[in-house]
Design a protein around this motif. Structure first.
Motif, PDB file in Angstrom:
ATOM      1  N   LYS A  63      39.233  18.138  49.454  1.00 14.21           N
ATOM      2  CA  LYS A  63      38.340  17.567  50.454  1.00 14.21           C
ATOM      3  C   LYS A  63      38.362  18.371  51.750  1.00 14.21           C
ATOM      4  O   LYS A  63      37.326  18.541  52.386  1.00 14.21           O
ATOM      5  N   ASP A  64      39.525  18.849  52.138  1.00 21.84           N
ATOM      6  CA  ASP A  64      39.671  19.463  53.454  1.00 21.84           C
ATOM      7  C   ASP A  64      39.569  20.984  53.448  1.00 21.84           C
ATOM      8  O   ASP A  64      38.994  21.566  54.356  1.00 21.84           O
ATOM      9  N   GLY A  65      40.141  21.634  52.477  1.00 18.27           N
ATOM     10  CA  GLY A  65      40.241  23.088  52.546  1.00 18.27           C
ATOM     11  C   GLY A  65      39.337  23.814  51.584  1.00 18.27           C
ATOM     12  O   GLY A  65      39.146  23.413  50.444  1.00 18.27           O
ATOM     13  N   ARG A  66      38.789  24.904  52.058  1.00 25.18           N
ATOM     14  CA  ARG A  66      37.927  25.717  51.202  1.00 25.18           C
ATOM     15  C   ARG A  66      38.754  26.614  50.289  1.00 25.18           C
ATOM     16  O   ARG A  66      38.292  27.027  49.249  1.00 25.18           O
ATOM     17  N   LYS A  67      40.006  26.897  50.688  1.00 29.83           N
ATOM     18  CA  LYS A  67      40.849  27.745  49.861  1.00 29.83           C
ATOM     19  C   LYS A  67      41.148  27.091  48.521  1.00 29.83           C
ATOM     20  O   LYS A  67      41.179  27.759  47.491  1.00 29.83           O
ATOM     21  N   ALA A  68      41.369  25.793  48.532  1.00 27.69           N
ATOM     22  CA  ALA A  68      41.645  25.092  47.282  1.00 27.69           C
ATOM     23  C   ALA A  68      40.424  25.111  46.372  1.00 27.69           C
ATOM     24  O   ALA A  68      40.543  25.286  45.154  1.00 27.69           O
ATOM     25  N   ILE A  69      39.251  24.957  46.954  1.00 29.45           N
ATOM     26  CA  ILE A  69      38.022  24.994  46.161  1.00 29.45           C
ATOM     27  C   ILE A  69      37.826  26.391  45.578  1.00 29.45           C
ATOM     28  O   ILE A  69      37.489  26.545  44.404  1.00 29.45           O
ATOM     29  N   GLU A  70      38.074  27.408  46.387  1.00 26.29           N
ATOM     30  CA  GLU A  70      37.922  28.782  45.913  1.00 26.29           C
ATOM     31  C   GLU A  70      38.937  29.082  44.802  1.00 26.29           C
ATOM     32  O   GLU A  70      38.581  29.686  43.784  1.00 26.29           O
ATOM     33  N   GLU A  71      40.170  28.646  44.989  1.00 24.55           N
ATOM     34  CA  GLU A  71      41.192  28.879  43.966  1.00 24.55           C
ATOM     35  C   GLU A  71      40.812  28.196  42.656  1.00 24.55           C
ATOM     36  O   GLU A  71      40.946  28.760  41.578  1.00 24.55           O
ATOM     37  N   ARG A  72      40.317  26.965  42.769  1.00 23.80           N
ATOM     38  CA  ARG A  72      39.911  26.217  41.573  1.00 23.80           C
ATOM     39  C   ARG A  72      38.752  26.926  40.871  1.00 23.80           C
ATOM     40  O   ARG A  72      38.726  27.040  39.648  1.00 23.80           O
ATOM     41  N   ARG A  74      38.026  30.118  40.978  1.00 26.92           N
ATOM     42  CA  ARG A  74      38.494  31.377  40.403  1.00 26.92           C
ATOM     43  C   ARG A  74      39.276  31.146  39.111  1.00 26.92           C
ATOM     44  O   ARG A  74      39.060  31.824  38.116  1.00 26.92           O
ATOM     45  N   THR A  75      40.209  30.213  39.128  1.00 30.38           N
ATOM     46  CA  THR A  75      41.068  30.027  37.968  1.00 30.38           C
ATOM     47  C   THR A  75      40.381  29.272  36.837  1.00 30.38           C
ATOM     48  O   THR A  75      40.487  29.659  35.678  1.00 30.38           O
ATOM     49  N   ASP A  76      39.682  28.201  37.157  1.00 29.77           N
ATOM     50  CA  ASP A  76      39.095  27.368  36.107  1.00 29.77           C
ATOM     51  C   ASP A  76      37.741  27.871  35.634  1.00 29.77           C
ATOM     52  O   ASP A  76      37.420  27.776  34.449  1.00 29.77           O
ATOM     53  N   LEU A  77      36.931  28.395  36.548  1.00 24.79           N
ATOM     54  CA  LEU A  77      35.570  28.785  36.190  1.00 24.79           C
ATOM     55  C   LEU A  77      35.391  30.295  36.061  1.00 24.79           C
ATOM     56  O   LEU A  77      34.338  30.764  35.651  1.00 24.79           O
ATOM     57  N   GLY A  78      36.407  31.066  36.455  1.00 21.48           N
ATOM     58  CA  GLY A  78      36.315  32.521  36.340  1.00 21.48           C
ATOM     59  C   GLY A  78      35.339  33.136  37.321  1.00 21.48           C
ATOM     60  O   GLY A  78      34.788  34.212  37.052  1.00 21.48           O
ATOM     61  N   MET A  79      35.104  32.521  38.456  1.00 22.03           N
ATOM     62  CA  MET A  79      34.147  33.038  39.431  1.00 22.03           C
ATOM     63  C   MET A  79      34.800  34.133  40.277  1.00 22.03           C
ATOM     64  O   MET A  79      36.009  34.148  40.467  1.00 22.03           O
ATOM     65  N   ILE A  80      33.981  35.039  40.785  1.00 23.05           N
ATOM     66  CA  ILE A  80      34.454  36.116  41.653  1.00 23.05           C
ATOM     67  C   ILE A  80      33.544  36.205  42.866  1.00 23.05           C
ATOM     68  O   ILE A  80      32.431  35.678  42.870  1.00 23.05           O
ATOM     69  N   ARG A  81      34.018  36.901  43.915  1.00 23.05           N
ATOM     70  CA  ARG A  81      33.236  37.058  45.139  1.00 23.05           C
ATOM     71  C   ARG A  81      32.238  38.202  44.988  1.00 23.05           C
ATOM     72  O   ARG A  81      32.290  38.990  44.047  1.00 23.05           O
ATOM     73  N   ALA A  82      31.364  38.310  45.990  1.00 16.06           N
ATOM     74  CA  ALA A  82      30.397  39.405  46.013  1.00 16.06           C
ATOM     75  C   ALA A  82      31.141  40.730  46.127  1.00 16.06           C
ATOM     76  O   ALA A  82      32.145  40.832  46.833  1.00 16.06           O
ATOM     77  N   ASN A  83      30.653  41.731  45.433  1.00 17.67           N
ATOM     78  CA  ASN A  83      31.196  43.084  45.436  1.00 17.67           C
ATOM     79  C   ASN A  83      32.631  43.161  44.901  1.00 17.67           C
ATOM     80  O   ASN A  83      33.339  44.107  45.189  1.00 17.67           O
ATOM     81  N   GLU A  84      33.067  42.187  44.151  1.00 16.73           N
ATOM     82  CA  GLU A  84      34.353  42.253  43.474  1.00 16.73           C
ATOM     83  C   GLU A  84      34.109  42.665  42.034  1.00 16.73           C
ATOM     84  O   GLU A  84      33.049  42.413  41.469  1.00 16.73           O
ATOM     85  N   THR A  85      35.092  43.297  41.449  1.00 18.20           N
ATOM     86  CA  THR A  85      35.000  43.703  40.055  1.00 18.20           C
ATOM     87  C   THR A  85      36.052  42.938  39.265  1.00 18.20           C
ATOM     88  O   THR A  85      37.209  42.859  39.677  1.00 18.20           O
ATOM     89  N   PHE A  86      35.648  42.401  38.152  1.00 18.65           N
ATOM     90  CA  PHE A  86      36.557  41.640  37.300  1.00 18.65           C
ATOM     91  C   PHE A  86      37.047  42.557  36.196  1.00 18.65           C
ATOM     92  O   PHE A  86      36.264  43.162  35.475  1.00 18.65           O
ATOM     93  N   PHE A  87      38.369  42.683  36.079  1.00 19.20           N
ATOM     94  CA  PHE A  87      38.973  43.478  35.018  1.00 19.20           C
ATOM     95  C   PHE A  87      39.780  42.543  34.131  1.00 19.20           C
ATOM     96  O   PHE A  87      40.605  41.785  34.620  1.00 19.20           O
ATOM     97  N   GLN A  88      39.568  42.652  32.844  1.00 16.79           N
ATOM     98  CA  GLN A  88      40.339  41.863  31.892  1.00 16.79           C
ATOM     99  C   GLN A  88      41.284  42.810  31.170  1.00 16.79           C
ATOM    100  O   GLN A  88      40.846  43.753  30.514  1.00 16.79           O
TER     101      GLN A  88
END
Length: 117
Positions: A63-72, A74-88
């Protein structure tokens, strides 16, 4: 003689009461069973209270922090930021293990379309 009769009656009454305490289903066996059930329930309550505190902290973070939403995201949905590259990184296959199915080329590199924060 009456004292002997009274003592005998009191002894019989005492034995009957002792029987009710130790041998009847509503006696000490029931008390011990209930004490054990209380211990089990207390342990379960402690575990659930700990879980509830963890969930409440997670809800507060979401509810309060955007970092927790971003972490969720990234980890659960596999989302990345603009201009980031995902390496598996795939570990090497063990000898005798079946060959892995290759991933689609589009999954190897993704970029987000959202503006950076």
């Amino acid at each position: 003689m009456t004292i002997r009769i009274m003592a005998g009656l009191l002894a019989v009454a005492l034995m009957l009461l002792q029987y009710r305490i130790w041998a009847s289903p509503d006696g000490m066996r029931e008390v011990w069973r209930l004490e054990q059930a209380i211990e089990v329930q207390s342990a379960e309550n402690t575990r659930l209270e700990s879980r509830n505190r963890t969930l409440a902290a997670e809800v507060r973070d979401l509810k309060d922090g955007r970092k927790a939403i971003e972490e969720r995201a990234r980890t659960d949905l596999g989302m990345i930021r603009a201009n980031e590259t995902f390496f598996q990184v795939v570990p090497p296959a063990l000898p005798g293990a079946p060959a892995p199915i290759p991933a689609a080329p589009a999954a190897a590199k993704r970029t987000a379309q959202a503006d950076p924060p």
